[in-house]
Design a protein around this motif. Structure first.
Motif, PDB file in Angstrom:
ATOM      1  N   ILE A 185       1.283  95.752  71.703  1.00  0.00           N
ATOM      2  CA  ILE A 185       2.479  96.446  72.173  1.00  0.00           C
ATOM      3  C   ILE A 185       3.077  95.720  73.368  1.00  0.00           C
ATOM      4  O   ILE A 185       4.299  95.552  73.473  1.00  0.00           O
ATOM      5  CB  ILE A 185       2.148  97.904  72.547  1.00  0.00           C
ATOM      6  N   SER A 186       2.219  95.275  74.275  1.00  0.00           N
ATOM      7  CA  SER A 186       2.689  94.546  75.446  1.00  0.00           C
ATOM      8  C   SER A 186       3.336  93.216  75.045  1.00  0.00           C
ATOM      9  O   SER A 186       4.380  92.827  75.590  1.00  0.00           O
ATOM     10  CB  SER A 186       1.516  94.293  76.406  1.00  0.00           C
ATOM     11  N   LEU A 187       2.732  92.513  74.083  1.00  0.00           N
ATOM     12  CA  LEU A 187       3.289  91.244  73.616  1.00  0.00           C
ATOM     13  C   LEU A 187       4.646  91.441  72.933  1.00  0.00           C
ATOM     14  O   LEU A 187       5.585  90.656  73.138  1.00  0.00           O
ATOM     15  CB  LEU A 187       2.311  90.576  72.647  1.00  0.00           C
ATOM     16  N   ILE A 188       4.752  92.488  72.123  1.00  0.00           N
ATOM     17  CA  ILE A 188       6.028  92.770  71.467  1.00  0.00           C
ATOM     18  C   ILE A 188       7.099  93.049  72.507  1.00  0.00           C
ATOM     19  O   ILE A 188       8.240  92.569  72.402  1.00  0.00           O
ATOM     20  CB  ILE A 188       5.881  93.959  70.492  1.00  0.00           C
ATOM     21  N   GLU A 189       6.752  93.801  73.548  1.00  0.00           N
ATOM     22  CA  GLU A 189       7.710  94.113  74.603  1.00  0.00           C
ATOM     23  C   GLU A 189       8.223  92.838  75.267  1.00  0.00           C
ATOM     24  O   GLU A 189       9.401  92.738  75.621  1.00  0.00           O
ATOM     25  CB  GLU A 189       7.051  95.020  75.643  1.00  0.00           C
ATOM     26  N   GLN A 190       7.363  91.840  75.394  1.00  0.00           N
ATOM     27  CA  GLN A 190       7.751  90.591  76.051  1.00  0.00           C
ATOM     28  C   GLN A 190       8.545  89.663  75.134  1.00  0.00           C
ATOM     29  O   GLN A 190       9.415  88.928  75.603  1.00  0.00           O
ATOM     30  CB  GLN A 190       6.497  89.852  76.525  1.00  0.00           C
ATOM     31  N   HIS A 191       8.230  89.675  73.832  1.00  0.00           N
ATOM     32  CA  HIS A 191       8.722  88.603  72.954  1.00  0.00           C
ATOM     33  C   HIS A 191       9.532  89.055  71.746  1.00  0.00           C
ATOM     34  O   HIS A 191       9.887  88.216  70.917  1.00  0.00           O
ATOM     35  CB  HIS A 191       7.528  87.779  72.441  1.00  0.00           C
ATOM     36  N   TYR A 192       9.857  90.348  71.627  1.00  0.00           N
ATOM     37  CA  TYR A 192      10.475  90.816  70.380  1.00  0.00           C
ATOM     38  C   TYR A 192      11.839  90.169  70.108  1.00  0.00           C
ATOM     39  O   TYR A 192      12.272  90.074  68.955  1.00  0.00           O
ATOM     40  CB  TYR A 192      10.612  92.346  70.383  1.00  0.00           C
ATOM     41  N   LYS A 193      12.519  89.703  71.148  1.00  0.00           N
ATOM     42  CA  LYS A 193      13.829  89.084  70.932  1.00  0.00           C
ATOM     43  C   LYS A 193      13.711  87.671  70.360  1.00  0.00           C
ATOM     44  O   LYS A 193      14.591  87.211  69.643  1.00  0.00           O
ATOM     45  CB  LYS A 193      14.614  89.025  72.243  1.00  0.00           C
ATOM     46  N   THR A 194      12.639  87.000  70.703  1.00  0.00           N
ATOM     47  CA  THR A 194      12.494  85.592  70.308  1.00  0.00           C
ATOM     48  C   THR A 194      11.478  85.366  69.200  1.00  0.00           C
ATOM     49  O   THR A 194      11.524  84.345  68.522  1.00  0.00           O
ATOM     50  CB  THR A 194      12.095  84.734  71.520  1.00  0.00           C
ATOM     51  N   HIS A 195      10.558  86.310  69.024  1.00  0.00           N
ATOM     52  CA  HIS A 195       9.525  86.164  67.994  1.00  0.00           C
ATOM     53  C   HIS A 195       9.474  87.434  67.150  1.00  0.00           C
ATOM     54  O   HIS A 195       8.995  88.473  67.598  1.00  0.00           O
ATOM     55  CB  HIS A 195       8.158  85.890  68.624  1.00  0.00           C
ATOM     56  N   LYS A 196       9.960  87.321  65.927  1.00  0.00           N
ATOM     57  CA  LYS A 196      10.073  88.477  65.047  1.00  0.00           C
ATOM     58  C   LYS A 196       9.110  88.424  63.868  1.00  0.00           C
ATOM     59  O   LYS A 196       9.209  89.239  62.952  1.00  0.00           O
ATOM     60  CB  LYS A 196      11.524  88.595  64.551  1.00  0.00           C
ATOM     61  N   LYS A 197       8.176  87.475  63.891  1.00  0.00           N
ATOM     62  CA  LYS A 197       7.200  87.332  62.811  1.00  0.00           C
ATOM     63  C   LYS A 197       5.806  87.704  63.294  1.00  0.00           C
ATOM     64  O   LYS A 197       5.427  87.431  64.436  1.00  0.00           O
ATOM     65  CB  LYS A 197       7.185  85.886  62.288  1.00  0.00           C
ATOM     66  N   CYS A 198       5.036  88.286  62.388  1.00  0.00           N
ATOM     67  CA  CYS A 198       3.682  88.733  62.711  1.00  0.00           C
ATOM     68  C   CYS A 198       2.785  87.579  63.150  1.00  0.00           C
ATOM     69  O   CYS A 198       1.936  87.746  64.023  1.00  0.00           O
ATOM     70  CB  CYS A 198       3.079  89.446  61.492  1.00  0.00           C
ATOM     71  N   GLN A 199       2.963  86.404  62.549  1.00  0.00           N
ATOM     72  CA  GLN A 199       2.048  85.292  62.795  1.00  0.00           C
ATOM     73  C   GLN A 199       1.972  84.923  64.279  1.00  0.00           C
ATOM     74  O   GLN A 199       0.897  84.597  64.796  1.00  0.00           O
ATOM     75  CB  GLN A 199       2.482  84.066  61.985  1.00  0.00           C
ATOM     76  N   PHE A 200       3.090  84.977  64.982  1.00  0.00           N
ATOM     77  CA  PHE A 200       3.087  84.652  66.415  1.00  0.00           C
ATOM     78  C   PHE A 200       2.132  85.553  67.170  1.00  0.00           C
ATOM     79  O   PHE A 200       1.329  85.090  67.998  1.00  0.00           O
ATOM     80  CB  PHE A 200       4.496  84.790  66.984  1.00  0.00           C
ATOM     81  N   TYR A 201       2.185  86.854  66.899  1.00  0.00           N
ATOM     82  CA  TYR A 201       1.351  87.817  67.620  1.00  0.00           C
ATOM     83  C   TYR A 201      -0.110  87.705  67.204  1.00  0.00           C
ATOM     84  O   TYR A 201      -1.009  87.872  68.037  1.00  0.00           O
ATOM     85  CB  TYR A 201       1.898  89.223  67.385  1.00  0.00           C
ATOM     86  N   ALA A 202      -0.348  87.404  65.941  1.00  0.00           N
ATOM     87  CA  ALA A 202      -1.711  87.190  65.473  1.00  0.00           C
ATOM     88  C   ALA A 202      -2.333  85.985  66.181  1.00  0.00           C
ATOM     89  O   ALA A 202      -3.483  86.033  66.626  1.00  0.00           O
ATOM     90  CB  ALA A 202      -1.721  86.986  63.957  1.00  0.00           C
ATOM     91  N   ASP A 203      -1.556  84.910  66.312  1.00  0.00           N
ATOM     92  CA  ASP A 203      -2.051  83.721  67.014  1.00  0.00           C
ATOM     93  C   ASP A 203      -2.353  84.034  68.478  1.00  0.00           C
ATOM     94  O   ASP A 203      -3.373  83.580  69.023  1.00  0.00           O
ATOM     95  CB  ASP A 203      -1.014  82.596  66.937  1.00  0.00           C
ATOM     96  N   GLU A 204      -1.491  84.809  69.128  1.00  0.00           N
ATOM     97  CA  GLU A 204      -1.699  85.163  70.530  1.00  0.00           C
ATOM     98  C   GLU A 204      -2.979  85.964  70.728  1.00  0.00           C
ATOM     99  O   GLU A 204      -3.633  85.856  71.768  1.00  0.00           O
ATOM    100  CB  GLU A 204      -0.506  85.969  71.051  1.00  0.00           C
ATOM    101  N   ALA A 206      -5.588  85.765  68.650  1.00  0.00           N
ATOM    102  CA  ALA A 206      -6.678  85.043  67.973  1.00  0.00           C
ATOM    103  C   ALA A 206      -7.191  85.807  66.753  1.00  0.00           C
ATOM    104  O   ALA A 206      -8.404  85.941  66.525  1.00  0.00           O
ATOM    105  CB  ALA A 206      -7.820  84.767  68.949  1.00  0.00           C
ATOM    106  N   LEU A 207      -6.251  86.313  65.949  1.00  0.00           N
ATOM    107  CA  LEU A 207      -6.582  87.040  64.736  1.00  0.00           C
ATOM    108  C   LEU A 207      -5.754  86.491  63.581  1.00  0.00           C
ATOM    109  O   LEU A 207      -4.748  85.812  63.802  1.00  0.00           O
ATOM    110  CB  LEU A 207      -6.265  88.541  64.901  1.00  0.00           C
ATOM    111  N   THR A 208      -6.165  86.787  62.366  1.00  0.00           N
ATOM    112  CA  THR A 208      -5.313  86.479  61.231  1.00  0.00           C
ATOM    113  C   THR A 208      -4.248  87.570  61.123  1.00  0.00           C
ATOM    114  O   THR A 208      -4.431  88.693  61.621  1.00  0.00           O
ATOM    115  CB  THR A 208      -6.112  86.433  59.923  1.00  0.00           C
ATOM    116  N   SER A 209      -3.149  87.251  60.491  1.00  0.00           N
ATOM    117  CA  SER A 209      -2.095  88.246  60.306  1.00  0.00           C
ATOM    118  C   SER A 209      -2.621  89.452  59.524  1.00  0.00           C
ATOM    119  O   SER A 209      -2.293  90.606  59.836  1.00  0.00           O
ATOM    120  CB  SER A 209      -0.906  87.627  59.565  1.00  0.00           C
ATOM    121  N   LYS A 210      -3.453  89.181  58.528  1.00  0.00           N
ATOM    122  CA  LYS A 210      -4.005  90.266  57.720  1.00  0.00           C
ATOM    123  C   LYS A 210      -4.850  91.201  58.562  1.00  0.00           C
ATOM    124  O   LYS A 210      -4.717  92.430  58.475  1.00  0.00           O
ATOM    125  CB  LYS A 210      -4.839  89.694  56.576  1.00  0.00           C
TER     126      LYS A 210
END
Length: 286
Positions: A185-204, A206-210
């Motif tokens: 939730i915190s990451l989305i709040e910071q990056h939702y304008k520039t990163h709209k794909k799940c993979q970015f948050y999964a990488d941040e 250290a998880l797979t998107s699944k």
């Protein structure tokens, strides 16, 4: 078109305390700015002492309930067509009591800054007995000509600590949550304008998107992409009613390269166009 106003505390008065008493269906000029639609630039607690009235926060209506304390953060949209018969309000500017890491954490915990939770905490009857004398001391101090702002800050700090102590069910539920959901939730709040794909948050994280989607689905009942879309729509709605920017400009501000795509995305989420939403909200505000 009338834009919904932002409301700022009076300069030099970092904290306001109001005990609303409904008389002749009017709050009076002292409380009027808190009733009409406005966007917050401050922290606010709306403490209900009975079950009458309701609060609208970020375009969603929530009923008042005895012991319910609404927690409204800077940036959120608030209005109340019916504040209620017995409501107490505390508002304070960002930085007023966040003087160290511990007090900052206290504010963030009370207002659910890193949690996608409902904008209120329900306080027990025992909690009301503790909070009432603190509120009275706040009222008394604020009415003094030589108001001691340090004392007011200390009293607000105490009030928040007791709110958390006596909101046991909500806090206990949050303690059991997977910490990675809060991090997301915190990451989305910071990056939702520039990163709209799940993979970015999964990488941040250290998880797979699944795996990340499994964790979020179990907690929120939504996918990561749905949470990102929810945040985009919320910000779009805020900008549509709080600015005179064109829809094209808002689309660019939210990271969309193609305004036409933004309009299609918005309609798919809201079942109306951005222009229709702006017109409807401006008409309601009027």
């Amino acid at each position: 078109m009338n834009q919904i106003k932002k409301f700022y505390p009076v300069k030099g008065q970092p904290c306001e305390v109001i005990d609303f008493v409904k008389q002749h269906d009017e709050a009076g000029p002292y409380g009027e700015p808190y009733l009409g639609p406005h966007r917050h630039e401050y922290w606010e607690l709306v403490w209900c002492l009975d079950d009458t009235g309701e609060q609208q926060i970020d375009f969603i209506d929530y009923p008042n309930k005895r012991g319910r304390i609404f927690t409204i953060a800077p940036g959120q949209v608030h209005q109340s067509a019916d504040m209620g018969n017995q409501v107490r309000l505390i508002s304070f500017t960002p930085g007023f009591i966040e003087t160290d890491h511990r007090s900052t954490q206290l504010v963030e915990s009370t207002f659910g800054v890193h949690e996608d939770r409902l904008p209120y905490l329900d306080c027990s009857e025992a909690g009301i007995e503790y909070l009432s004398p603190i509120f009275k001391m706040l009222i008394d101090e604020r009415q003094r000509e030589d108001c001691d702002w340090s004392l007011v800050g200390s009293l607000v700090h105490c009030f928040l600590r007791y709110v958390l102590r006596f909101s046991v069910s909500e806090i206990s539920r949050l303690d059991k949550k997977d910490a990675r959901v809060s991090q997301l939730i915190s990451l989305i709040e910071q990056h939702y304008k520039t990163h709209k794909k799940c993979q970015f948050y999964a990488d941040e994280l250290a998880l797979t998107s699944k795996r990340l989607n499994e964790i979020v689905k179990a907690d929120k009942g939504k996918t990561v992409t749905q949470l990102i879309h929810d945040r985009l729509i919320l910000e779009a709605n805020r900008r549509l009613i709080f600015s005179t920017k064109t829809i094209k400009q808002i689309a660019f501000d939210l990271g969309f390269d193609d305004p036409a795509y933004f309009s299609r995305f918005y309609r798919g989420q809201m079942n109306e166009t951005p222009a229709e939403f702006r017109f409807r909200c401006a008409d309601n505000a009027t």
